[in-house]
Design a protein around this motif. Sequence first.
Motif, PDB file in Angstrom:
ATOM      1  N   ALA A  43       0.842  -1.198   0.000  1.00 26.55           N
ATOM      2  CA  ALA A  43       0.000   0.000   0.000  1.00 26.55           C
ATOM      3  C   ALA A  43       0.873   1.242   0.000  1.00 26.55           C
ATOM      4  CB  ALA A  43      -0.934  -0.013   1.197  1.00 26.55           C
ATOM      5  N   LYS A  44       1.985   1.172   0.722  1.00 27.09           N
ATOM      6  CA  LYS A  44       2.930   2.278   0.739  1.00 27.09           C
ATOM      7  C   LYS A  44       4.323   1.698   0.660  1.00 27.09           C
ATOM      8  CE  LYS A  44       4.682   5.957   3.770  1.00 27.09           C
ATOM      9  NZ  LYS A  44       5.330   6.616   2.645  1.00 27.09           N
ATOM     10  N   TYR A  45       5.091   2.166  -0.302  1.00 32.78           N
ATOM     11  CA  TYR A  45       6.457   1.680  -0.461  1.00 32.78           C
ATOM     12  C   TYR A  45       7.418   2.843  -0.293  1.00 32.78           C
ATOM     13  CZ  TYR A  45      10.788   0.059  -2.569  1.00 32.78           C
ATOM     14  OH  TYR A  45      12.107  -0.255  -2.785  1.00 32.78           O
ATOM     15  N   PRO A  46       8.496   2.602   0.470  1.00 29.96           N
ATOM     16  CA  PRO A  46       8.811   1.415   1.275  1.00 29.96           C
ATOM     17  C   PRO A  46       8.243   1.549   2.680  1.00 29.96           C
ATOM     18  CG  PRO A  46      10.676   2.897   1.237  1.00 29.96           C
ATOM     19  CD  PRO A  46       9.620   3.555   0.409  1.00 29.96           C
ATOM     20  N   SER A  47       7.906   0.431   3.267  1.00 35.08           N
ATOM     21  CA  SER A  47       7.402   0.427   4.643  1.00 35.08           C
ATOM     22  C   SER A  47       8.409  -0.176   5.609  1.00 35.08           C
ATOM     23  CB  SER A  47       6.084  -0.356   4.723  1.00 35.08           C
ATOM     24  OG  SER A  47       6.275  -1.697   4.299  1.00 35.08           O
ATOM     25  N   ARG A  48       9.564  -0.575   5.079  1.00 36.80           N
ATOM     26  CA  ARG A  48      10.666  -1.114   5.897  1.00 36.80           C
ATOM     27  C   ARG A  48      11.967  -0.889   5.131  1.00 36.80           C
ATOM     28  NH1 ARG A  48      11.594  -6.402   3.741  1.00 36.80           N
ATOM     29  NH2 ARG A  48       9.793  -7.222   2.576  1.00 36.80           N
ATOM     30  N   PRO A  49      13.127  -1.139   5.765  1.00 34.32           N
ATOM     31  CA  PRO A  49      14.409  -0.892   5.098  1.00 34.32           C
ATOM     32  C   PRO A  49      14.570  -1.684   3.804  1.00 34.32           C
ATOM     33  CG  PRO A  49      14.738  -1.113   7.447  1.00 34.32           C
ATOM     34  CD  PRO A  49      13.308  -1.490   7.194  1.00 34.32           C
ATOM     35  N   VAL A  50      15.296  -1.095   2.869  1.00 36.31           N
ATOM     36  CA  VAL A  50      15.557  -1.685   1.556  1.00 36.31           C
ATOM     37  C   VAL A  50      17.044  -2.034   1.466  1.00 36.31           C
ATOM     38  CG1 VAL A  50      15.535  -1.299  -0.944  1.00 36.31           C
ATOM     39  CG2 VAL A  50      13.697  -0.343   0.507  1.00 36.31           C
ATOM     40  N   THR A  51      17.355  -3.251   1.035  1.00 39.05           N
ATOM     41  CA  THR A  51      18.744  -3.670   0.830  1.00 39.05           C
ATOM     42  C   THR A  51      19.135  -3.406  -0.621  1.00 39.05           C
ATOM     43  OG1 THR A  51      18.615  -5.387   2.526  1.00 39.05           O
ATOM     44  CG2 THR A  51      20.362  -5.600   0.872  1.00 39.05           C
ATOM     45  N   VAL A  52      20.241  -2.699  -0.815  1.00 41.49           N
ATOM     46  CA  VAL A  52      20.732  -2.393  -2.158  1.00 41.49           C
ATOM     47  C   VAL A  52      22.087  -3.075  -2.336  1.00 41.49           C
ATOM     48  CG1 VAL A  52      21.399  -0.578  -3.778  1.00 41.49           C
ATOM     49  CG2 VAL A  52      19.505  -0.185  -2.178  1.00 41.49           C
ATOM     50  N   SER A  74      16.889   7.441   1.168  1.00 47.37           N
ATOM     51  CA  SER A  74      16.485   7.214   2.562  1.00 47.37           C
ATOM     52  C   SER A  74      15.743   8.429   3.112  1.00 47.37           C
ATOM     53  CB  SER A  74      17.713   6.921   3.424  1.00 47.37           C
ATOM     54  OG  SER A  74      18.346   5.720   3.034  1.00 47.37           O
ATOM     55  N   LYS A  75      16.267   9.609   2.819  1.00 50.19           N
ATOM     56  CA  LYS A  75      15.617  10.838   3.286  1.00 50.19           C
ATOM     57  C   LYS A  75      14.324  11.104   2.528  1.00 50.19           C
ATOM     58  CE  LYS A  75      20.113  12.878   4.432  1.00 50.19           C
ATOM     59  NZ  LYS A  75      21.119  13.904   4.059  1.00 50.19           N
ATOM     60  N   LEU A  77      12.315   8.936   0.827  1.00 48.85           N
ATOM     61  CA  LEU A  77      11.244   7.946   0.927  1.00 48.85           C
ATOM     62  C   LEU A  77      10.967   7.482   2.349  1.00 48.85           C
ATOM     63  CD1 LEU A  77      12.050   5.842  -2.267  1.00 48.85           C
ATOM     64  CD2 LEU A  77      10.389   7.685  -2.000  1.00 48.85           C
ATOM     65  N   GLY A  78      11.760   7.958   3.312  1.00 45.96           N
ATOM     66  CA  GLY A  78      11.431   7.722   4.717  1.00 45.96           C
ATOM     67  C   GLY A  78      11.807   6.370   5.271  1.00 45.96           C
ATOM     68  N   GLN A  79      12.592   5.581   4.540  1.00 43.81           N
ATOM     69  CA  GLN A  79      13.101   4.301   5.030  1.00 43.81           C
ATOM     70  C   GLN A  79      14.562   4.178   4.620  1.00 43.81           C
ATOM     71  OE1 GLN A  79      11.796   1.957   6.946  1.00 43.81           O
ATOM     72  NE2 GLN A  79       9.698   2.766   7.082  1.00 43.81           N
ATOM     73  N   ASN A  80      15.320   3.427   5.402  1.00 41.00           N
ATOM     74  CA  ASN A  80      16.737   3.269   5.092  1.00 41.00           C
ATOM     75  C   ASN A  80      16.956   2.409   3.850  1.00 41.00           C
ATOM     76  OD1 ASN A  80      17.716   4.796   7.240  1.00 41.00           O
ATOM     77  ND2 ASN A  80      17.739   3.054   8.636  1.00 41.00           N
ATOM     78  N   PHE A  81      17.784   2.917   2.933  1.00 39.91           N
ATOM     79  CA  PHE A  81      18.266   2.139   1.798  1.00 39.91           C
ATOM     80  C   PHE A  81      19.703   1.764   2.149  1.00 39.91           C
ATOM     81  CE2 PHE A  81      14.514   3.742   0.001  1.00 39.91           C
ATOM     82  CZ  PHE A  81      14.249   3.094  -1.193  1.00 39.91           C
ATOM     83  N   VAL A  82      19.916   0.492   2.461  1.00 41.36           N
ATOM     84  CA  VAL A  82      21.168   0.025   3.046  1.00 41.36           C
ATOM     85  C   VAL A  82      22.045  -0.634   1.987  1.00 41.36           C
ATOM     86  CG1 VAL A  82      22.208  -1.420   4.825  1.00 41.36           C
ATOM     87  CG2 VAL A  82      19.965  -0.353   5.221  1.00 41.36           C
ATOM     88  N   VAL A  83      23.253  -0.107   1.792  1.00 44.85           N
ATOM     89  CA  VAL A  83      24.189  -0.650   0.814  1.00 44.85           C
ATOM     90  C   VAL A  83      24.865  -1.901   1.363  1.00 44.85           C
ATOM     91  CG1 VAL A  83      26.375  -0.253  -0.396  1.00 44.85           C
ATOM     92  CG2 VAL A  83      24.633   1.544  -0.323  1.00 44.85           C
TER      93      VAL A  83
END
Length: 341
Positions: A43-52, A74-75, A77-83
């Motif tokens: 319904a809303k993306y992202p709703s938790r951290p994203v692994t890149v 991350s800033k 979309l409001g969720q951490n995009f983790v490298v």
Amino acid sequence: MTKQKEPRSQQGITRRDILKYGSAGMAASIMAGAGLGSAFAQAKYPSRPVTVLVPYAAGGNTDTMARLACNFLSKKLGQNFVVENQPTAGGIVATETVARSEKDGYTLLFGAATNIIILPLMQDLSYSGDDITPISALGAGPYILAVRKSLGQETLSDFIAYAKANPGQINYAVGGIGGNTHLTMARFEALTEIKLEKIPYAGGGPATAALLAGEVDVYFGNASELLKLKDNPDIVLLAVTTTERLVQAPDLQTVAEVIPGFVARSWNGFMGPAGLPQEIVSAIEEATIEAGKDPEIRERLNQLGIIPLGTTQKELLEIIEADKTFYTEAVNLAGLAKKPK
């Protein structure tokens, strides 16, 4: 989304210059396929951290670009995009992981043409480019042809004439067999009808060092590596593979001034598994487009010798279509194409 016209970058070329060397033939099919997985969309993306996953080691240009982009997303979309760096097997493992991941946008690839075009042309892999959804490229890096000063060649035309007069007597470094710069040199040799001797090194750093030490005559390297050496007395920068001269080195001619149409670059950007829902694609695409316009990110990319982009998905698909033609020819010229079964 309305496409905004961008001014010329500080690199001295425009996004349009980079993007015009392709066709839109691939765009419709992939974008249509992306909608197949829409049932999986949150319904809303992202709703938790994203692994890149970054299919290269930490500290290089791709890793730096990925971290710039992920910090921005991350800033935004409001969720951490983790490298997460996964250079294993030349990036094959990372690309395969993303190709087989859930179509939910929580495992992404920050990769390049190497991962989805070049490697599948040379090896039998468990995935193909069709298993990946390209989303947006943040930037692209051109290449520079450099020679050792003691070779006595000061211009690209003089070097080509010298190489023709001395077939097989000039050697060149490659930072890995089958890499972008190796394949770019293969096309350069074919178009100029010269024959050089190849000496492989374990990466761009050792190849550059070999040129500086006079161990090799020529190196077609990343602009980000060689621009820093433009004032070094031991080498001569002959030409860059952009459409227009670089602001940082306005006296450096382009290869295209001697070989019309010769343009080469390596892009880096976000990708996901095939069938990624369009809602997720759009969220990442829009944020990456903004990242490509961010002044701080643009300044940092320019410092690295990288052309800021921030493409739409359609633009990236056009780049990929052009790359398929470029690299298919180059891989065949280099004798690296995988044998048909």
